[in-house]
Scaffold this motif. Sequence first.
Motif, PDB file in Angstrom:
ATOM      1  N   TRP A   1      36.108  37.514  81.471  1.00  0.00           N
ATOM      2  CA  TRP A   1      35.735  37.636  80.061  1.00  0.00           C
ATOM      3  C   TRP A   1      36.904  37.281  79.294  1.00  0.00           C
ATOM      4  O   TRP A   1      36.750  36.546  78.518  1.00  0.00           O
ATOM      5  N   LEU A   2      38.061  37.763  79.680  1.00  0.00           N
ATOM      6  CA  LEU A   2      39.181  37.538  78.919  1.00  0.00           C
ATOM      7  C   LEU A   2      39.712  35.932  79.055  1.00  0.00           C
ATOM      8  O   LEU A   2      40.232  35.371  78.170  1.00  0.00           O
TER       9      LEU A   2
ATOM     10  N   LYS B   1      37.622  34.053  76.815  1.00  0.00           N
ATOM     11  CA  LYS B   1      38.049  34.227  75.214  1.00  0.00           C
ATOM     12  C   LYS B   1      39.510  33.659  75.188  1.00  0.00           C
ATOM     13  O   LYS B   1      40.029  33.655  73.908  1.00  0.00           O
TER      14      LYS B   1
ATOM     15  N   GLU C   1      42.332  34.846  76.103  1.00  0.00           N
ATOM     16  CA  GLU C   1      43.607  35.816  76.493  1.00  0.00           C
ATOM     17  C   GLU C   1      44.004  35.737  77.774  1.00  0.00           C
ATOM     18  O   GLU C   1      43.736  36.629  78.543  1.00  0.00           O
TER      19      GLU C   1
ATOM     20  N   ASP D   1      32.869  25.591  78.358  1.00  0.00           N
ATOM     21  CA  ASP D   1      33.888  26.533  78.132  1.00  0.00           C
ATOM     22  C   ASP D   1      34.747  27.287  79.242  1.00  0.00           C
ATOM     23  O   ASP D   1      35.529  27.329  79.129  1.00  0.00           O
ATOM     24  N   HIS D   2      33.655  27.547  80.247  1.00  0.00           N
ATOM     25  CA  HIS D   2      34.130  28.304  81.263  1.00  0.00           C
ATOM     26  C   HIS D   2      35.069  27.484  82.292  1.00  0.00           C
ATOM     27  O   HIS D   2      35.839  28.051  82.835  1.00  0.00           O
TER      28      HIS D   2
END
Length: 489
Positions: free
Chosen positions: A26-27, A30, A32, A428-429
């Motif tokens: 998940w990060l 995003k 991060e 995006d992934h």
Amino acid sequence: MSETDGDHDRKNSNGVFSTLVANGDWLYLKGEYRKAIENYSSALTLKPGDRTCFVGRSKCYLKMGQAGDALEDAEASLQEDATFFEGLYQKAEALYHMGEFEFALVFYHRGQKLRPQVQEFRLGIQKAQEAIENSVGSPSSVKLKIKGDLSFLQKDEERAQPITAIQHLTKEKQQQPQKTPKKKMTTKQLLGEFYSDKKYLENLLKDENLVKGKTKGGEPLKDVIHGCLTYLDTCMELWSQEKPIGSREHQSKLKQKKCPKAHRDVTCDPTQFLLRSLDDIDAELTAGSAEESLKKAEDVMKMVQGWSEKEVPNKKEVLGSLHSCMGNALIKIGDMEQALYHHQKDLELAKQCKDPDEMSRALDNIGRVYAQLGQFSQAIEFWEKKIPLVRGGLEKTWLFHEIGWCFLELGRPEEARGYGVRSVAAADHIGDEKWQINAHVLVAQAELKLGNVESCVSHFEKALSCARLQEDEDAMKAIQKALDEAKQQ
């Protein structure tokens, strides 16, 4: 009681591990990356050899520009299984970002052989070849081709299967064979498709400036080249022991007496003949000779149909590959009706073989034909059947985009937006900026049709940002124009 406590601890450990990996994923999405690395690293303390964590952390390092660390983690993910395709892709990506384009190309090819349906490897091959040509200045000075994957020579049993991956590879049109001294012909017979690699490596050794260089890891290029040549010599020696050339030539003469004249040039060896033929068929299509590619495929098809299951154990798979080649050639020629027929035959044979990769290929091609004919509902029908068979993130990205585009053409913007959003998420992934542009534009167009101007503008702006990062002037102009028009709504 102790056993119960132990089971409980293991369950807790697995739960914590899964949570850490999910947080890392998940990060990463995003952006991060440092925090994502911390989560993956913590997960690795619980399961030190987990290859998924190594790949996840490698992707983060790559995003942060730490290609060396990314390569280290990619190699760690391959420790237990050298055929782990996600690790191979990550290693190729790391090498590419380190400027080791030739070595990156090798690993893109290695992954392509293992997973021919994964589009990332095909695109990786293209960009690595382009980078090699751009860095050298002339394509003729460096020719690490499809056949240049020297570190992943297939076993005889694997070569005995006419692999469908051949039709996906881009290869040069083969030159006409020239007369060669007896000894060289023997080497060529033994090495087969790897003979050109041996000649290429031998020529590299003549480049004094090149052999003085080193890889990023510090290994002298001269040693790498010698290592590859030694490996080929070992294989050649092994194959010559399995069936001496003299014996082969004698058997070939006997077989030629039994074989029809039309078959003599294939030396009655179905496996080698099929591999060469599929290679030639694809090379003709790549070179722009669709008619010649089609003719060769038709000739090979007639021969294969006359062979028994004993001669070609996977006869249906071979016929499916040939139908696919013929369909692709007919698309280039513009005969969509016949192209559709051959791709449907490919699908029929793939279903009989229960081969998901071949089914995916056929469904993809059928969808493309219908889309080009403007029959978008039929294209959607077949492409949606392909979704469960998709393996890679890039393949998901373009498939969702194409389905969404078809819905947009049919005047169904809600469905178009749904698939557009899925395409954005997939792009995006994998961090593919070019497909992020396409996906955001699709969503923007759908939102405009639905009257959601604010959302439309937002997606056009995101597409514009991606185009700027890509420094794509044409895309920037087109998107800016669409954005200005949307703001006036």
